[in-house]
Write a protein that holds these residues in place. Structure first.
Motif: not given
Lengths: 142, 161
Positions: A40-44
């Motif tokens: 849900n966190e961008s960049g992962h």
């Protein structure tokens, strides 16, 4: 693919179980990673290439978030991210169990799913793909 | 489907070994045609297309496991069904590469359909294609992940300076 290249064993028993157990180990490792690293966190994780290119959802969009939700036991959230992924997890688990049993007994693969079931699967995926991009199918969008 | 490397029959050739006698394997333009190298045989003329889908066979022959076309093309056994790699198709559709996954599902369905119809050589051919797509989608997935990691490293290097 490397798995299928290995010589076959016709004996059954514990030694025949390395392939299903290895597959389960890989799946467990991947699931653990997805559970720990929140999609849900961008960049992962990388964005779906189809979504990035076209702006439309593909049938698989939301799969990582659905698996992440399943690892925390939130089936409702998983279903809202991607119904098909949750269904696929159930189906794949069932197929895996059958595979394990067959290897254990040393049986060859005899049963073949009727072809229409696979074409139905294809149809379901395509319809899901289209509908989740429409306003009426908003509930199916990730 | 998920039974990699399980032996079905000691006579069965390894499905992963390319069959040198199978000219249709690389022929992408005519996926549903019978292999071109097959010599016409008497019964084979009516075999494709007519003697399929559970039609009653004379003399009570069982439909599966019998050489239907008067010969066994390429020495394929009639025993276990060819691998259809459906699990790879589902995984690549969901997690990786949509077009490759869709194509994989079509070939998986072809494997089962041709096997049901008694066309074992055709089923084997579709199985080879399904396998190729499984390999390609795995490669494509690795490439996408590799590019992404590269991209992240470039961004990180850019923000450091």
């Amino acid at each position: 693919m490397a798995v299928s290249a290995l010589p076959a064993t016709s004996t059954g028993g514990v030694r025949a179980l390395w392939a299903p157990l290895g597959a389960a180990g890989l799946a467990l490792a991947a699931t653990t990673y997805i559970g720990l690293v929140d999609p849900n966190e961008s960049g992962h994780y990388p964005t779906c290439p189809f979504l990035a290119l076209t702006g439309n959802f593909c049938p698989g969009c939301g799969s990582l978030r659905a698996v992440h939700a399943l690892t925390s036991g939130d089936v409702g959230a998983a279903l809202s991210f991607n119904v098909l992924t949750v269904a696929a997890v159930v189906v794949l688990a069932g197929l895996w169990a059958r595979w394990l049993l067959r290897r254990w007994r040393g049986e060859p693969r005899r049963a073949v799913a009727p072809a229409w079931t696979l074409y139905l699967l294809l149809g379901v995926i395509v319809v899901f793909w289209v509908v989740r991009n429409l306003a009426v199918g908003e509930a199916l969008a990730p | 489907m998920s039974d990699y490397g399980n032996p079905a029959d000691p006579n069965k050739p390894d499905p992963n070994q390319p069959d040198p006698n199978q000219p249709g394997q690389a022929d992408w333009s005519q996926p549903s045609e019978p292999p071109t190298g097959q010599p016409p045989v008497g019964q084979g003329d009516q075999g494709y297309g007519t003697q399929q889908y559970g039609q009653q066979q004379p003399y009570g022959q069982p439909q599966y496991g019998q050489p239907q076309y008067g010969q066994q093309p390429y020495g394929q056994p009639t025993g276990a069904p060819p691998q259809n790699y459906l699990v790879w198709a589902i995984l690549s559709t969901l997690f990786c590469c949509l077009p490759l996954g869709i194509a994989s599902i079509v070939f998986a369905a072809q494997v089962n359909g041709k096997y049901e119809a008694g066309d074992h050589a055709g089923a084997q051919e579709s199985s080879e294609k399904a396998k190729k797509f499984a390999i390609w989608s795995a490669i494509a997935g690795l490439v996408v992940i590799g590019l992404y990691i590269l991209f992240v490293i470039v961004i990180a290097a850019g923000s450091d300076s």
